[in-house]
Design a protein around this motif. Structure first.
Motif, short mmCIF file in Angstrom:
data_model
loop_
_atom_site.label_atom_id
_atom_site.label_comp_id
_atom_site.label_asym_id
_atom_site.label_seq_id
_atom_site.Cartn_x
_atom_site.Cartn_y
_atom_site.Cartn_z
N LEU A 10 65.47 139.71 40.14
CA LEU A 10 65.19 141.14 40.19
C LEU A 10 65.89 141.86 39.04
CD1 LEU A 10 64.23 143.75 41.54
CD2 LEU A 10 66.29 143.67 42.93
N LEU A 11 65.11 142.58 38.26
CA LEU A 11 65.65 143.50 37.26
C LEU A 11 65.19 144.88 37.68
CD1 LEU A 11 64.90 141.60 33.94
CD2 LEU A 11 67.07 141.76 35.14
N SER A 12 66.11 145.77 37.97
CA SER A 12 65.75 147.04 38.59
C SER A 12 65.36 148.13 37.61
CB SER A 12 66.90 147.54 39.47
OG SER A 12 68.05 147.70 38.69
N ALA A 17 60.53 144.88 31.45
CA ALA A 17 59.26 144.35 31.92
C ALA A 17 59.34 143.99 33.41
CB ALA A 17 58.88 143.12 31.11
N GLN A 18 58.23 144.10 34.10
CA GLN A 18 58.18 143.76 35.51
C GLN A 18 58.46 142.26 35.69
OE1 GLN A 18 57.63 145.91 38.10
NE2 GLN A 18 57.74 147.49 36.54
N VAL A 19 59.21 141.90 36.73
CA VAL A 19 59.52 140.52 37.02
C VAL A 19 59.33 140.26 38.50
CG1 VAL A 19 61.14 140.26 35.10
CG2 VAL A 19 61.97 140.98 37.33
N SER A 20 59.25 139.00 38.86
CA SER A 20 59.13 138.61 40.25
C SER A 20 60.46 138.78 40.96
CB SER A 20 58.70 137.16 40.36
OG SER A 20 57.45 136.98 39.75
N THR A 21 60.40 139.05 42.26
CA THR A 21 61.61 139.13 43.08
C THR A 21 61.43 138.26 44.31
OG1 THR A 21 60.88 141.00 44.41
CG2 THR A 21 62.05 141.51 42.36
N LEU A 22 62.53 137.85 44.88
CA LEU A 22 62.53 137.09 46.12
C LEU A 22 63.29 137.89 47.16
CD1 LEU A 22 62.00 134.43 47.66
CD2 LEU A 22 64.22 133.65 46.83
N ALA A 23 62.61 138.24 48.27
CA ALA A 23 63.26 139.01 49.33
C ALA A 23 63.72 138.10 50.46
CB ALA A 23 62.31 140.07 49.87
N ALA A 24 62.95 137.06 50.75
CA ALA A 24 63.30 136.15 51.84
C ALA A 24 62.54 134.84 51.68
CB ALA A 24 62.94 136.77 53.19
#
Length: 117
Positions: A10-12, A17-24
């Motif tokens: 996550l880069l806020s 540039a938009q990036v993927s994130t992992l929440a769970a």
């Protein structure tokens, strides 16, 4: 699982540039976001669910806003079809698999996340 988590960072800052994130994740399935675009718009973060199946296939369900969800189906990490009747193609850019669905959908998925851990 650690590789997939490391691949989804996550880069806020909206200037980055938009990036993927992992929440769970439960080690087999994951919730988070992936960069996506539709209708010629710039990439934005779209809610996504990644499901690895026992037969080696993977399904990525991406929320496109409203009630619209696009499912993209992978075999051995390669996109093979989607819930759209339109043509699907892809290319690898570094550690990303970029999926194109005609005429104007784009999805950026970390290649490591598509591999079964």
């Amino acid at each position: 699982m650690i590789r997939a988590a490391a691949a989804l960072v996550l880069l806020s800052s909206s200037a980055v540039a938009q990036v993927s994130t992992l929440a769970a994740t439960d080690g087999k399935n994951a919730l988070g976001t992936v960069p996506c675009a539709k209708g010629g718009a710039a990439l934005s973060s779209c809610h996504a669910e990644l499901r690895h199946h026992d037969d080696g296939t993977t399904t990525l369900a991406v929320g496109l806003g409203g009630a619209e969800v696009r499912s993209i189906y992978f075999t051995d990490g390669v996109p093979t079809s989607s819930s759209s009747p339109a043509r699907i193609s892809h290319e690898t850019r570094g550690d990303l698999t970029v999926v194109f669905i005609d005429p104007d959908e784009v999805y950026e998925i970390p290649t490591a996340a598509l591999k079964r851990q």
